[in-house]
Scaffold this active site. Structure first.
Site, PDB file in Angstrom:
ATOM      1  N   PRO A  22       0.847  -1.202   0.000  1.00  0.00           N
ATOM      2  CA  PRO A  22       0.000   0.000   0.000  1.00  0.00           C
ATOM      3  C   PRO A  22       0.872   1.237   0.000  1.00  0.00           C
ATOM      4  CG  PRO A  22       0.047  -1.021   2.182  1.00  0.00           C
ATOM      5  CD  PRO A  22       0.777  -1.941   1.269  1.00  0.00           C
ATOM      6  N   GLN A  75      -6.181  -1.324   3.539  1.00  0.00           N
ATOM      7  CA  GLN A  75      -5.337  -0.948   4.665  1.00  0.00           C
ATOM      8  C   GLN A  75      -5.970   0.207   5.425  1.00  0.00           C
ATOM      9  OE1 GLN A  75      -1.418   1.194   4.683  1.00  0.00           O
ATOM     10  NE2 GLN A  75      -0.664  -0.746   5.503  1.00  0.00           N
ATOM     11  N   CYS A 105       3.808   3.265   8.673  1.00  0.00           N
ATOM     12  CA  CYS A 105       3.999   4.511   7.941  1.00  0.00           C
ATOM     13  C   CYS A 105       4.631   5.576   8.836  1.00  0.00           C
ATOM     14  CB  CYS A 105       2.666   5.012   7.402  1.00  0.00           C
ATOM     15  SG  CYS A 105       2.811   6.549   6.457  1.00  0.00           S
ATOM     16  N   LYS A 144       0.837  -4.640   9.111  1.00  0.00           N
ATOM     17  CA  LYS A 144       2.081  -4.274   8.429  1.00  0.00           C
ATOM     18  C   LYS A 144       2.876  -3.387   9.376  1.00  0.00           C
ATOM     19  CE  LYS A 144       3.975  -2.494   4.088  1.00  0.00           C
ATOM     20  NZ  LYS A 144       4.976  -1.551   4.623  1.00  0.00           N
ATOM     21  N   ASN A 216       9.229  -6.919   3.352  1.00  0.00           N
ATOM     22  CA  ASN A 216       9.031  -5.716   2.552  1.00  0.00           C
ATOM     23  C   ASN A 216      10.222  -4.791   2.756  1.00  0.00           C
ATOM     24  OD1 ASN A 216       7.287  -2.686   3.099  1.00  0.00           O
ATOM     25  ND2 ASN A 216       7.574  -3.562   1.084  1.00  0.00           N
ATOM     26  N   GLY A 217      10.490  -3.968   1.741  1.00  0.00           N
ATOM     27  CA  GLY A 217      11.532  -2.961   1.872  1.00  0.00           C
ATOM     28  C   GLY A 217      12.691  -3.171   0.914  1.00  0.00           C
ATOM     29  N   GLY A 218      12.826  -2.306  -0.074  1.00  0.00           N
ATOM     30  CA  GLY A 218      13.977  -2.326  -0.958  1.00  0.00           C
ATOM     31  C   GLY A 218      14.036  -3.466  -1.953  1.00  0.00           C
ATOM     32  N   GLY A 238       7.134  -2.609  -3.197  1.00  0.00           N
ATOM     33  CA  GLY A 238       6.513  -1.292  -3.232  1.00  0.00           C
ATOM     34  C   GLY A 238       6.921  -0.487  -4.446  1.00  0.00           C
ATOM     35  N   ARG A 239       7.920   0.371  -4.282  1.00  0.00           N
ATOM     36  CA  ARG A 239       8.273   1.320  -5.340  1.00  0.00           C
ATOM     37  C   ARG A 239       8.662   0.649  -6.646  1.00  0.00           C
ATOM     38  NH1 ARG A 239      12.753   4.473  -2.447  1.00  0.00           N
ATOM     39  NH2 ARG A 239      12.766   2.555  -1.207  1.00  0.00           N
TER      40      ARG A 239
END
Length: 341
Positions: A22, A75, A105, A144, A216-218, A238-239
């Site tokens: 999200p 979410q 977040c 999350k 999650n992350g990178g 994500g990105r």
């Protein structure tokens, strides 16, 4: 109001093998339509919606989606158990496959509302929230989170947090493998500066084998996704999924042993044309889809022309004819680039 039957508990758990994170201002319903066009199987998430907004705001605008977006998770953001329960009860009419609580977040507006990553410092409150949500939800409540915030020691905080979530009835968590620094770093810096600690998150799976844990992350490629899946139950991207949607999602269905819908991003972009046509015919604007598709041809011939036409021309297209003309011109840039390559 309701947008179709949800995928069921087993379906959403299977889909969580790969999920798209999200992301505020990004993973709106138009973005999700693009992502669903590319992958039939990946789990998609809405942007975070606050409990207060659902209770007091325009519910249709906040919660409506197209049935083809399943499997789809909502979410929620908040820190008051009663409000989160009420928002969960309201949202249950929309038929989401999962409802997720944001405990990760780091943005200023989230901190000021006492939710998001700051809740890592109030684990019992998180437990109270998820239990209140579970009592009224027909679907699974998930969390999350980050590995910690500020000066917390993740080696101590994260396993204690996960254990409390397990004791509270949570069976699935997505863990962003970075600390969040609530003072001194912007939200963007919080996505880049704190070091990733994948080994710690991997150890959590060994420590909590009964839970479904996603990392999650990178994560920037499908090779990295497959590497994490050697250890974890799921990978959340994500990105990279947003900026390079074809590279992440175009062949993603192979993770489930399914043949991808398309063999190349050009065919996928062609398939989006009738979706965009219907959107602009019903009063929408091309840029509402185009902004989510700028990276479709990342690193491929014609990508620059595609981005230029969609970013510059889409906002100027005010009717169906001009919108489709811009989209067709962008497609032509890609076709010409492929021929010249």
């Amino acid at each position: 109001m309701q947008n179709g039957e949800n995928s069921g508990a087993s379906g959403v758990v299977t889909a969580a093998r790969l999920s798209v994170a999200p992301m505020m201002d990004w993973t709106d319903r138009n973005c999700r339509m693009v992502h669903r066009m590319l992958s039939r199987r990946a789990l998609l998430y809405t942007e975070m919606v606050t409990a207060q907004a659902i209770i007091h705001g325009e519910r249709g605008r906040l919660l409506d989606y197209d049935a083809v977006e399943h499997p789809l998770a909502l979410q929620l953001g908040g820190s008051e158990p009663a409000l989160l329960a009420e928002a969960t009860r309201i949202a249950s009419d929309w038929g989401y496959d999962e409802i997720n609580l944001n405990v990760g977040c780091p943005s200023d507006r989230v901190q000021s509302g006492c939710f998001g990553a700051v809740l890592m410092t109030m684990p019992q409150l998180v437990a109270d929230c998820v239990q209140a949500m579970q009592k009224v939800s027909p679907v699974e409540i998930t969390v999350k989170c980050r590995i910690g915030v500020d000066d917390q020691n993740p080696e101590e905080v994260l396993p204690a947090f996960i254990a409390l979530m397990r004791d509270s009835g949570v069976r699935r968590l997505s863990i962003h493998a970075r600390k969040a620094w609530l003072q001194g770093l912007s939200p963007r810096e919080n996505r880049e500066i704190p070091p990733l600690d994948y080994p710690l998150v991997h150890r959590m799976k060994a420590q909590f084998p009964d839970l479904h844990l996603s990392i999650n992350g990178g994560i920037a490629s499908m090779d990295e996704v497959r590497g994490h899946l050697q250890v974890m139950d799921g990978a959340m991207v994500g990105r990279a999924a947003y900026h390079q949607p074809w590279d992440i999602l175009g062949q993603a269905d192979l993770l489930w042993g399914d043949e991808p819908t398309f063999t190349n991003p050009f065919d996928a972009a062609i398939a989006m044309r009738p979706v965009i046509d219907a959107h602009v015919t019903n009063g929408g604007r091309l840029h509402q889809f185009g902004r989510h598709m700028l990276g479709m041809f990342h690193g491929r011939p014609g990508a620059r022309g595609w981005r230029r036409l969609l970013s510059e021309g889409a906002s100027k297209a005010t009717d169906r004819a001009s919108a489709l003309a811009v989209y067709d011109a962008a497609l032509a840039e890609v076709a010409a680039g492929a021929e010249a390559a």
